[in-house]
Design an enzyme around this catalytic site. Structure first.
Site, PDB file in Angstrom:
ATOM      1  N   CYS A  58       0.848  -1.189   0.000  1.00  0.00           N
ATOM      2  CA  CYS A  58       0.000   0.000   0.000  1.00  0.00           C
ATOM      3  C   CYS A  58       0.891   1.249   0.000  1.00  0.00           C
ATOM      4  O   CYS A  58       2.001   1.240   0.520  1.00  0.00           O
ATOM      5  CB  CYS A  58      -0.897   0.007   1.237  1.00  0.00           C
ATOM      6  N   ASP A  60       0.507   3.780   1.696  1.00  0.00           N
ATOM      7  CA  ASP A  60       0.478   4.375   3.041  1.00  0.00           C
ATOM      8  C   ASP A  60       1.893   4.680   3.554  1.00  0.00           C
ATOM      9  O   ASP A  60       2.753   3.797   3.559  1.00  0.00           O
ATOM     10  CB  ASP A  60      -0.244   3.405   4.001  1.00  0.00           C
ATOM     11  N   ARG A  62       3.027   4.930   6.354  1.00  0.00           N
ATOM     12  CA  ARG A  62       3.446   4.223   7.580  1.00  0.00           C
ATOM     13  C   ARG A  62       3.903   2.799   7.314  1.00  0.00           C
ATOM     14  O   ARG A  62       4.203   2.055   8.239  1.00  0.00           O
ATOM     15  CB  ARG A  62       2.280   4.221   8.586  1.00  0.00           C
ATOM     16  N   HIS A 114      -1.964  -3.995   5.027  1.00  0.00           N
ATOM     17  CA  HIS A 114      -1.764  -3.597   6.429  1.00  0.00           C
ATOM     18  C   HIS A 114      -3.105  -3.389   7.096  1.00  0.00           C
ATOM     19  O   HIS A 114      -4.088  -3.002   6.460  1.00  0.00           O
ATOM     20  CB  HIS A 114      -0.888  -2.341   6.518  1.00  0.00           C
ATOM     21  N   CYS A 117      -6.022  -0.147   7.004  1.00  0.00           N
ATOM     22  CA  CYS A 117      -5.790   0.500   5.704  1.00  0.00           C
ATOM     23  C   CYS A 117      -6.923   1.493   5.394  1.00  0.00           C
ATOM     24  O   CYS A 117      -8.096   1.131   5.410  1.00  0.00           O
ATOM     25  CB  CYS A 117      -5.697  -0.561   4.610  1.00  0.00           C
TER      26      CYS A 117
HETATM   27 CO    CO Z   1      -3.386   1.206   3.095  1.00  0.00          CO
END
Ligand code: CO
Length: 231
Positions: A58, A60, A62, A114, A117
């Site tokens: 992803c 993302d 993090r 994750h 999400c």
């Molecule tokens: Co995500």
């Protein structure tokens, strides 16, 4: 040859956003650290890359692929998009996969989702975000497919986390069905596909046991991974 990534504490406060100047300073320090350990590091890397892993994750911020598995530049080929989705007609991810498998000859493709999400959550809550809603229709397809399983969970967080897991398992299945992977398996190239999920609250990876090294194993692993989710 794998190197552990040097993780500095200087960027570790997520509440303080560094300025752009600091990013350049951090970069100089990072390059200096690597050269101190291996003076030839960048020169060797500039000649060629030989990663054994393709990471599909992803976008993302993090979930930093290289960092969380402790790998330095040169060891992992990365493709990231919103909610780590592999679409049959997306030439971006298909091209990444084809280059990684045919040219770089990676040995493993890791699909890593994750928990928590945002893309999966938006799908579950039917939020309107914008253009990305169209992309997330693919996660919506996963949700519809497993509607009866997901409806057993009353708690929103648990349902979200199971949809995050199901999304990884479905994307692993999509990877296994691409011509890139099927052709590699047909010609006997060693290649394994894996489904992992990352916990942002503890920083740990979990294997969803959806791994496959052949089309037959892909079918078996898919059914097993889905049925091993809690009732
Ligand atoms: Co995500």
């Amino acid at each position: 040859m794998f190197f552990l990534v040097h993780i500095s504490a200087r960027n570790f406060n997520p509440k303080i956003m560094p300025s752009l100047t600091e990013l350049f300073n951090n970069n100089k320090e990072w390059a200096r650290d690597l050269i101190a350990k291996d003076p030839q590091f960048f020169e060797d890397l500039a000649v060629q890359q030989r990663p054994e892993y393709l990471w599909i994750g992803c976008s993302d911020s993090r979930v930093p692929a290289e960092e969380l598995v402790g790998l330095a530049p040169g060891n992992i080929f990365v493709h990231r998009n919103v909610a780590n989705v592999i679409v049959h007609t997306d030439f971006n991810s298909l091209s990444v996969m084809q280059f990684a498998v045919d040219v770089l000859q990676v040995k493993h493709i890791i699909v890593c989702g994750h928990y928590g999400c945002g893309g999966v959550r938006a799908t579950l809550q039917r939020d309107r975000v914008g253009l990305v809603d169209n992309w997330l229709r693919h996660v919506d397809d996963v949700m519809q497919k497993h509607h009866s399983l997901l409806s057993r969970f009353e708690d929103d967080t648990i349902r979200l986390n199971h949809l995050c897991e199901l999304n990884v398992i479905e994307q692993v299945s999509n990877v296994c069905k691409t011509t890139v992977v099927r052709d590699a398996w047909e010609r006997g190239q060693p290649l394994s596909i894996h489904g992992w999920i990352y916990g942002m609250r503890d920083g740990l990876l979990r294997d969803l046991h959806a791994s496959a090294s052949s089309s037959e194993e892909a079918r078996l692993s898919y059914s097993k991974a889905i049925s091993s989710l809690p009732e």
